[in-house]
Enzyme design. Structure first.
Site, PDB file in Angstrom:
ATOM      1  N   GLU A 231       0.837  -1.203   0.000  1.00 40.81           N
ATOM      2  CA  GLU A 231       0.000   0.000   0.000  1.00 40.81           C
ATOM      3  C   GLU A 231       0.874   1.256   0.000  1.00 40.81           C
ATOM      4  OE1 GLU A 231      -2.172   1.721  -1.272  1.00 40.81           O
ATOM      5  OE2 GLU A 231      -3.894   0.692  -0.400  1.00 40.81           O
ATOM      6  N   ASP A 310      -6.909   0.099  -3.790  1.00 37.59           N
ATOM      7  CA  ASP A 310      -7.997   1.088  -3.888  1.00 37.59           C
ATOM      8  C   ASP A 310      -8.730   0.954  -5.214  1.00 37.59           C
ATOM      9  OD1 ASP A 310      -6.141   1.979  -5.686  1.00 37.59           O
ATOM     10  OD2 ASP A 310      -5.793   3.901  -4.709  1.00 37.59           O
TER      11      ASP A 310
HETATM   12  O1  AHR Z   1       0.653   0.674  -3.312  1.00 38.23           O
HETATM   13  C1  AHR Z   1       0.394   0.944  -4.630  1.00 38.23           C
HETATM   14  C2  AHR Z   1      -1.030   1.343  -4.822  1.00 38.23           C
HETATM   15  O2  AHR Z   1      -1.282   2.589  -4.214  1.00 38.23           O
HETATM   16  C3  AHR Z   1      -2.073   0.489  -4.205  1.00 38.23           C
HETATM   17  O3  AHR Z   1      -2.315  -0.709  -4.885  1.00 38.23           O
HETATM   18  C4  AHR Z   1      -3.269   1.379  -4.259  1.00 38.23           C
HETATM   19  O4  AHR Z   1      -4.207   1.090  -3.282  1.00 38.23           O
HETATM   20  C5  AHR Z   1      -2.676   2.764  -4.074  1.00 38.23           C
HETATM   21  O5  AHR Z   1      -3.107   3.630  -5.067  1.00 38.23           O
END
Ligand code: AHR
Length: 512
Positions: A231, A310
């Site tokens: 994340e 996300d």
């Molecule tokens: O960590 C990379 C990305 O960042 C994740 O997959 C996403 O949730 C966020 O936009």
């Protein structure tokens, strides 16, 4: 029974058993134990196991995935040839004949029912589309099977899981992906993510990523790399960027991508050629401590495939199989799993000759109108135009003028044209003009990108009818490419030269 006949009978039974074990001609058996048997024996059982190609437990004899066909919106589960064996792709072929199918469920082979379905809208990106069911034909164990080909705006998720690590619990995961279909969009992931489709902060994800999105420098070489999506970052080490100069990425046709994370202070990344050899450990060490949030982790326990936590959905990638475990798997178990993946003998579809309209063939499309016969359909600034292409053209121009024939995205007895140098992008019409655009899986895109070949209007070559505007054909006019009717209100519908302008020579590709 006389002893000599008994001995004969006994040796016949022995011979039959041996033949069965090594595999009779034309029938290759799955090699057991399979990945989830291996991880179970090692004390780190699978809590999710997904594949459209094969069983991941030797005893599994359930469904692998579900397809839905466009013609009547009905669904069909696709299972195995036998327990512990390979996918029964012939069932898909007959169910999807003369229409198209998408993959609506990828079943979990564990008893936990952590099934994956098209992902809902999230913090980024709307509802994801299901992947086409026949876009990735490959062989496994000598059988024709299909992988999952994810283009942008496609992805799968399960927010309500059982047994998946939460908080700082340890887990491992791997997927078999491929370096033939990748990009630098966010994020071609498989693994643990937020249960509300949003970015809930550092450490709320633990998913293995494959692609060329270099989040932290350095990334060495050209990639694509196996990384950890924890994340707010794709990590190659505790400091983010790569600490391994020999890791320039994995360019194999089938790639094993592996991540394990003990949830408190350790994670490891490995990759391997899924067709041969052993795993490379690319990182094994501390979890990131700066910025805060990753050590310990805050795993939430959803499962994602092909998207970010996300729901960022601009990534593309191929997926054949993957599992998630409870507990941190041992390196010994990882090595045995890699050996089992190699034993599958994943292979590409049989090679298809270039210059034909058979799916898988790469072609160039030459205009046949007198005075334009050195011009080819190519993309330029996302538009489809014709340009003069010759042996002395630049490599870029040649690639722009090369297209991979795919089964028609909206009707598999017609064809679609995927860009040679922009994988996942297709020729499609919009307001009757042709463009190169990323396939988003929508019904409209599929139809707009499907063309039905027929004998060329000028008496030779090939003409291509638009599937959803069947009286309109691919035509060049003033060096721009349209779908045109023979007479109509648009300048490009003019009857002058219509037959020649809508007739194409399907040619050997400028870039094979
Ligand atoms: O960590 C990379 C990305 O960042 C994740 O997959 C996403 O949730 C966020 O936009």
């Amino acid at each position: 029974m006389p002893r000599s006949r008994l001995a004969l009978l006994f040796s016949a039974i022995l011979a039959f058993t041996a033949a069965t074990l090594v595999g009779l001609p034309g029938r290759s058996l799955a090699a057991g134990p399979l990945p989830c048997d291996i991880y179970a024996s090692a004390g780190t059982p699978c809590v999710a196991a997904h594949s459209t190609t094969r069983a991941l437990f030797a005893a599994y004899n359930g469904n692998l995935y579900q397809v839905r066909r466009a013609s009547d919106n009905t669904t069909r589960n696709i299972g195995l040839l036998a327990a512990g064996d390979y996918a029964n792709a012939a069932a898909q072929d007959s169910f999807c004949a003369n229409t198209t199918c998408v993959i609506t469920i990828i079943y979990d082979q564990t008893s936990r029912h952590n099934d994956l379905t098209p992902a809902p809208p999230g913090g980024v990106g709307g509802q994801d589309n299901p992947a086409p069911a026949d876009a990735l034909p490959v062989t496994a164990g000598g059988h024709n099977v299909y992988g999952v080909s994810i283009s942008r705006v496609m992805g799968y998720r399960d927010n309500s899981t059982s047994g998946i690590a939460t908080g700082s619990q340890p887990e491992g995961m791997y997927m078999v992906a491929s370096a033939t279909h990748f990009n630098n969009g966010c994020c071609f992931d498989y693994g643990n993510a937020e249960t509300n489709n949003r970015d809930n902060g550092n450490g709320h994800m633990d998913a293995v990523y494959f692609g060329t999105l270099c989040w932290f420098s350095p990334c060495n070489g050209g990639g694509p790399w196996v990384m950890a999506d924890l994340e707010n970052g794709l990590f190659q080490s505790n400091t983010g960027g790569s600490q391994n100069t020999s890791n320039t990425g994995s360019r194999n046709g089938f790639v094993t991508a592996l991540l394990k994370n003990n949830g408190t202070n350790f994670f490891a990344l490995k990759d391997g050629n899924a067709q041969s050899g052993s795993l490379n450990t690319r990182y094994s060490g501390a979890l990131p401590t700066s910025p805060a949030g990753y050590s310990p982790m805050h795993k939430e326990g959803a499962i994602i495939l092909g998207i970010g936590g996300d729901n960022s959905n601009s990534a593309i990638g191929n997926f054949f199989e993957g599992v998630m475990t409870a507990g941190l798997p041992s390196d010994t178990a990882d090595n045995q799993v890699q050996a089992n993946i190699v034993a599958v003998g994943y292979g590409g579809p049989s090679p298809v000759a270039g210059g034909t309209l058979n799916p898988g063939s790469t072609i160039s499309l030459r205009a046949t109108t007198s005075g334009s016969t050195t011009r080819y359909i190519r993309h330029q600034n996302n538009n489809a135009v014709t340009s003069v292409i010759s042996s002395s053209s630049s490599a870029l121009d040649k690639s722009d003028a090369s297209w991979i024939v795919r089964r028609g995205l909206a009707n598999n007895s017609c064809v679609s044209f995927e860009s040679r140098n922009y994988p996942g992008d297709f020729l499609r019409h919009s307001n009757f003009q042709l463009f190169r655009q990323p396939m988003d899986g929508s019904a409209l895109f599929r139809s707009d990108a499907t063309f039905c070949p027929q004998a060329g209007h000028s008496g030779s070559g090939t003409s291509f009818a638009s599937l959803n505007f069947p009286t309109r054909f691919i035509r060049h006019f003033n060096n721009t490419v349209y779908i045109a009717s023979n007479g109509g209100s648009n300048a490009f519908d003019t009857t002058t030269n219509w037959a020649a302008d809508t007739t194409w020579a399907v040619s050997a590709p400028w870039t094979p």
